[in-house]
Design a protein around this motif. Sequence first.
Motif, short mmCIF file in Angstrom:
data_model
loop_
_atom_site.label_atom_id
_atom_site.label_comp_id
_atom_site.label_asym_id
_atom_site.label_seq_id
_atom_site.Cartn_x
_atom_site.Cartn_y
_atom_site.Cartn_z
N VAL A 44 8.78 5.91 4.18
CA VAL A 44 9.01 5.11 5.38
C VAL A 44 7.90 4.08 5.52
O VAL A 44 6.75 4.31 5.16
N GLU A 45 8.26 2.91 6.06
CA GLU A 45 7.30 1.82 6.24
C GLU A 45 6.64 1.91 7.61
O GLU A 45 7.31 1.96 8.63
N TRP A 46 5.30 1.95 7.62
CA TRP A 46 4.54 2.07 8.86
C TRP A 46 3.96 0.74 9.33
O TRP A 46 3.52 0.61 10.45
N ASP A 47 3.91 -0.22 8.47
CA ASP A 47 3.48 -1.58 8.79
C ASP A 47 3.98 -2.43 7.64
O ASP A 47 4.45 -1.89 6.62
N THR A 48 3.90 -3.72 7.74
CA THR A 48 4.39 -4.58 6.67
C THR A 48 3.67 -4.24 5.36
O THR A 48 2.44 -4.39 5.25
N GLY A 49 4.43 -3.72 4.40
CA GLY A 49 3.87 -3.37 3.10
C GLY A 49 3.06 -2.09 3.07
O GLY A 49 2.43 -1.78 2.05
N VAL A 50 3.08 -1.32 4.15
CA VAL A 50 2.35 -0.04 4.21
C VAL A 50 3.37 1.10 4.22
O VAL A 50 4.06 1.30 5.21
N LEU A 99 0.86 -1.18 0.00
CA LEU A 99 0.00 0.00 0.00
C LEU A 99 0.89 1.23 0.00
O LEU A 99 1.79 1.35 0.84
N ARG A 100 0.62 2.14 -0.93
CA ARG A 100 1.40 3.36 -0.97
C ARG A 100 0.61 4.45 -1.68
O ARG A 100 0.04 4.22 -2.74
N GLU A 101 0.57 5.62 -1.08
CA GLU A 101 -0.12 6.77 -1.67
C GLU A 101 0.74 7.99 -1.41
O GLU A 101 0.93 8.40 -0.27
N TRP A 102 1.30 8.56 -2.48
CA TRP A 102 2.14 9.75 -2.29
C TRP A 102 1.27 10.94 -1.90
O TRP A 102 0.25 11.21 -2.52
N GLN A 109 -4.70 6.06 6.40
CA GLN A 109 -5.88 5.32 5.97
C GLN A 109 -5.91 3.93 6.61
O GLN A 109 -6.96 3.44 7.06
N HIS A 110 -4.76 3.29 6.65
CA HIS A 110 -4.63 1.93 7.17
C HIS A 110 -5.02 1.84 8.65
O HIS A 110 -5.74 0.92 9.06
N TYR A 111 -4.55 2.80 9.45
CA TYR A 111 -4.77 2.73 10.88
C TYR A 111 -6.01 3.50 11.36
O TYR A 111 -6.67 3.08 12.31
N PHE A 112 -6.31 4.63 10.71
CA PHE A 112 -7.38 5.49 11.22
C PHE A 112 -8.49 5.77 10.23
O PHE A 112 -9.46 6.45 10.57
N GLU A 116 -6.20 15.05 7.71
CA GLU A 116 -7.24 15.05 8.74
C GLU A 116 -6.77 14.48 10.08
O GLU A 116 -7.55 14.38 11.03
N LEU A 117 -5.51 14.10 10.18
CA LEU A 117 -5.00 13.52 11.42
C LEU A 117 -5.01 14.55 12.54
O LEU A 117 -4.64 15.71 12.34
N ASN A 118 -5.42 14.13 13.73
CA ASN A 118 -5.36 15.03 14.87
C ASN A 118 -4.04 14.81 15.62
O ASN A 118 -3.25 13.93 15.27
#
Length: 228
Positions: free
Chosen positions: A150-156, A49-52, A164-167, A173-175
């Motif tokens: 940077v990798e935030w989870d395996t393949g993310v 998963l990747r979104e620039w 998007q993956h976590y929240f 829109e992150l607080n």
Amino acid sequence: MRRIFAGAFLIVLLLGAIPLILTPIYSIRAVHPVSTLMLADHFTFRPMLREWVSIDDVAPVMVYSVMMSEDGQFCRHRGIDWGEMRAVVEEALAGEETRGASTIPMQMVKNLFLWNGRSYLRKGLEAPLALYADAILSKRRIMEIYLNIVEWDTGVYGVGAASQHYFGRAAAELNARQAALLAVTLPAPGARSPANPSKSLDRLARRVERLASRSGDYIGCLKPAKVS
């Protein structure tokens, strides 16, 4: 034997030329660099998963949280935090367990051009590449590239996919709480979950949240340039 050595030397030269050539190209905002881990996933057909996301479309508190968590002196050093580096060397010479001294430029060049895993060889390559990258790229561009590779989870990969993956929301829109949780996940992606934090991760996130809210002059290099 001479041909073998000549061939090996040529390969080393070519590999060394890659970051020297690509780094100036990466200063172009329309260029979206990929990491060596992304390439490995692509060529081994692993899901990814990747979104620039432009740094302009990332919540400022997310940017500040990553800086205060990963590299508090980011705006003040030129690629290497020599104070932290000296402290690590002194700890190693004293036989103590060393902490990480990698700056965001060092982590960026590692992700772009090198490999994971602790080794003196990789660290030796990281340092000059970080100095070079910091001299060529603006601080804001370095942070933008880092946040997107940077990798935030395996393949993310990248803050857009991670938010998007976590929240289930866009990076813009992150607080403050979500930003801090994502930031403290970076040293151990896959082992830490910002969506379901442990007590220790929660404490780290609260500390980063406080630091980000009081960052003040520390984050001056990350503010968008004023248009006259």
